[in-house]
Design an enzyme around this catalytic site. Structure first.
Site, PDB file in Angstrom:
ATOM      1  N   ASN A  23       0.805  -1.223   0.000  1.00 46.01           N
ATOM      2  CA  ASN A  23       0.000   0.000   0.000  1.00 46.01           C
ATOM      3  C   ASN A  23       0.838   1.274   0.000  1.00 46.01           C
ATOM      4  O   ASN A  23       0.290   2.378  -0.001  1.00 46.01           O
ATOM      5  CB  ASN A  23      -0.954   0.012   1.203  1.00 46.01           C
ATOM      6  CG  ASN A  23      -0.220  -0.004   2.525  1.00 46.01           C
ATOM      7  OD1 ASN A  23       0.548  -0.917   2.786  1.00 46.01           O
ATOM      8  ND2 ASN A  23      -0.447   0.997   3.361  1.00 46.01           N
ATOM      9  N   GLY A  27       6.615  -1.349  -2.307  1.00 43.40           N
ATOM     10  CA  GLY A  27       5.588  -2.358  -2.539  1.00 43.40           C
ATOM     11  C   GLY A  27       4.479  -1.857  -3.438  1.00 43.40           C
ATOM     12  O   GLY A  27       3.978  -2.592  -4.291  1.00 43.40           O
ATOM     13  N   SER A 151      18.668  -5.283   2.201  1.00 42.61           N
ATOM     14  CA  SER A 151      19.085  -3.893   2.381  1.00 42.61           C
ATOM     15  C   SER A 151      20.606  -3.856   2.398  1.00 42.61           C
ATOM     16  O   SER A 151      21.255  -4.823   2.814  1.00 42.61           O
ATOM     17  CB  SER A 151      18.527  -3.346   3.704  1.00 42.61           C
ATOM     18  OG  SER A 151      19.198  -2.160   4.084  1.00 42.61           O
ATOM     19  N   TYR A 176      17.799  -3.507  13.191  1.00 39.69           N
ATOM     20  CA  TYR A 176      17.290  -3.452  11.823  1.00 39.69           C
ATOM     21  C   TYR A 176      18.269  -4.129  10.866  1.00 39.69           C
ATOM     22  O   TYR A 176      17.865  -4.925  10.007  1.00 39.69           O
ATOM     23  CB  TYR A 176      17.071  -2.007  11.391  1.00 39.69           C
ATOM     24  CG  TYR A 176      16.657  -1.895   9.936  1.00 39.69           C
ATOM     25  CD1 TYR A 176      15.384  -2.267   9.541  1.00 39.69           C
ATOM     26  CD2 TYR A 176      17.554  -1.453   8.966  1.00 39.69           C
ATOM     27  CE1 TYR A 176      15.000  -2.187   8.208  1.00 39.69           C
ATOM     28  CE2 TYR A 176      17.173  -1.377   7.632  1.00 39.69           C
ATOM     29  CZ  TYR A 176      15.899  -1.747   7.257  1.00 39.69           C
ATOM     30  OH  TYR A 176      15.527  -1.682   5.935  1.00 39.69           O
TER      31      TYR A 176
END
Length: 306
Positions: A23, A27, A151, A176
């Site tokens: 959304n 993506g 990443s 992360y």
């Protein structure tokens, strides 16, 4: 490899594509381009209202697209199971799974509904479970692919198997990086296991370099006004999401992509530029690390496959 762009995506009619986190950001670009090329796209999103708004915008821009929105919260294994159960009941075969959704946390430690560190739980463990639950359905398609989103931060990360949830000494940025290293390890280990099992499904990896999305602004929300300043400053050095999504679109659709390949930008330190094949870190490519993480992920999620 030429300067590949979305206009090079082959015809996708007849294919079913599932894109997590569809959304917004990378993506949304991925879902949009796949739908415009004819795929039946399932936008797997946590915020279905936002997903429906974006899906409607895609339909207006390309009226004959086939796109739908389904609820999926990767920070809840119950949600992952419910999503996979409904999806496999409705689709006898799935051609493409893009494990795109992610969360960046720069504030205090948070956990998923199942008690996992939020970034590891969402970015890797949720996708590990989802992939396993959809694998049989993927296997019924011709030349199905699983694309996992890595990443550049994975290259400076290290997995501490004695503290995968970062409970001893939580640092958000480090956690992360670990989550994205784990995602990369998962994508490569999945490829090894698929090939060993003789599966027709292909596992590939991509990363977007430094690209614009809503993840970084959200990550700084806890810092108030100064956080907004940092978030805006970060946007100045990033490339547009339309450019950042190209590596995962290439991984998802380009002919002759092989299992275990990793795609990212060609520019300085892989931060931006045209799509090329890139190298994972030594730790990410280590089969021993892959086996160890796989065992841990099975135990944590309760999902066992391959």
């Amino acid at each position: 490899m030429t300067d590949w762009n979305a206009s090079h995506i082959p015809d996708q009619h007849g294919r079913v594509a599932v894109v997590t986190g569809a959304n917004s950001g990378l993506g949304l670009v991925t879902a949009t381009e796949l739908a415009r090329r004819g795929a039946h796209v399932v936008m797997a999103v946590r915020d279905t209202a936002a997903g429906e708004r974006e899906a409607e915008a895609i339909r207006r821009s390309a009226p004959r697209t086939e796109i739908e929105v389904r609820e999926l919260d990767l920070a809840s294994l119950a949600s992952v199971h419910a999503f996979a159960k409904d999806l496999t009941a409705d689709f006898p075969a799935i051609d493409l799974l893009v494990n795109n959704a992610g969360v960046v946390l720069l504030g205090p430690a948070r956990t998923t509904a199942d008690g996992f560190e939020l970034q590891l739980g969402t970015n890797m463990l949720g996708h590990f479970a989802l992939t396993g639950l959809l694998l049989d359905t993927l296997g019924r398609a011709d030349a199905a692919r699983v694309v996992s989103l890595s990443s550049i931060t994975h290259k400076n990360a290290h997995l501490d198997f004695d503290d995968l949830m970062s409970r001893r000494d939580f640092k958000a940025g480090r956690a992360y990086g670990r989550s994205k290293l784990a995602t990369t390890v998962f994508g490569l280990e999945l490829d090894r296991r698929l090939r060993a099992a003789g599966s027709p499904v292909v596992s590939v990896i991509a990363h977007p370099g430094l690209s614009r999305s809503n993840l970084t602004p959200r990550a700084w929300e806890h810092r108030g006004r100064i956080g907004r300043v940092f978030a805006r400053g970060g946007l100045l050095v990033t490339q547009p999401a339309e450019r950042g999504a190209l590596p995962q679109l290439f991984a998802a659709t380009a002919p002759d992509v092989r299992g275990g390949q990793f795609f990212g930008p060609s520019g300085f330190m892989e931060t931006r530029g045209r799509v090329v094949e890139v190298r994972p870190s030594t730790e990410a490519a280590d089969p021993g690390v892959g086996r160890r993480l796989w065992t841990a992920a099975e135990a944590l999620t309760g999902v066992t496959y391959l």
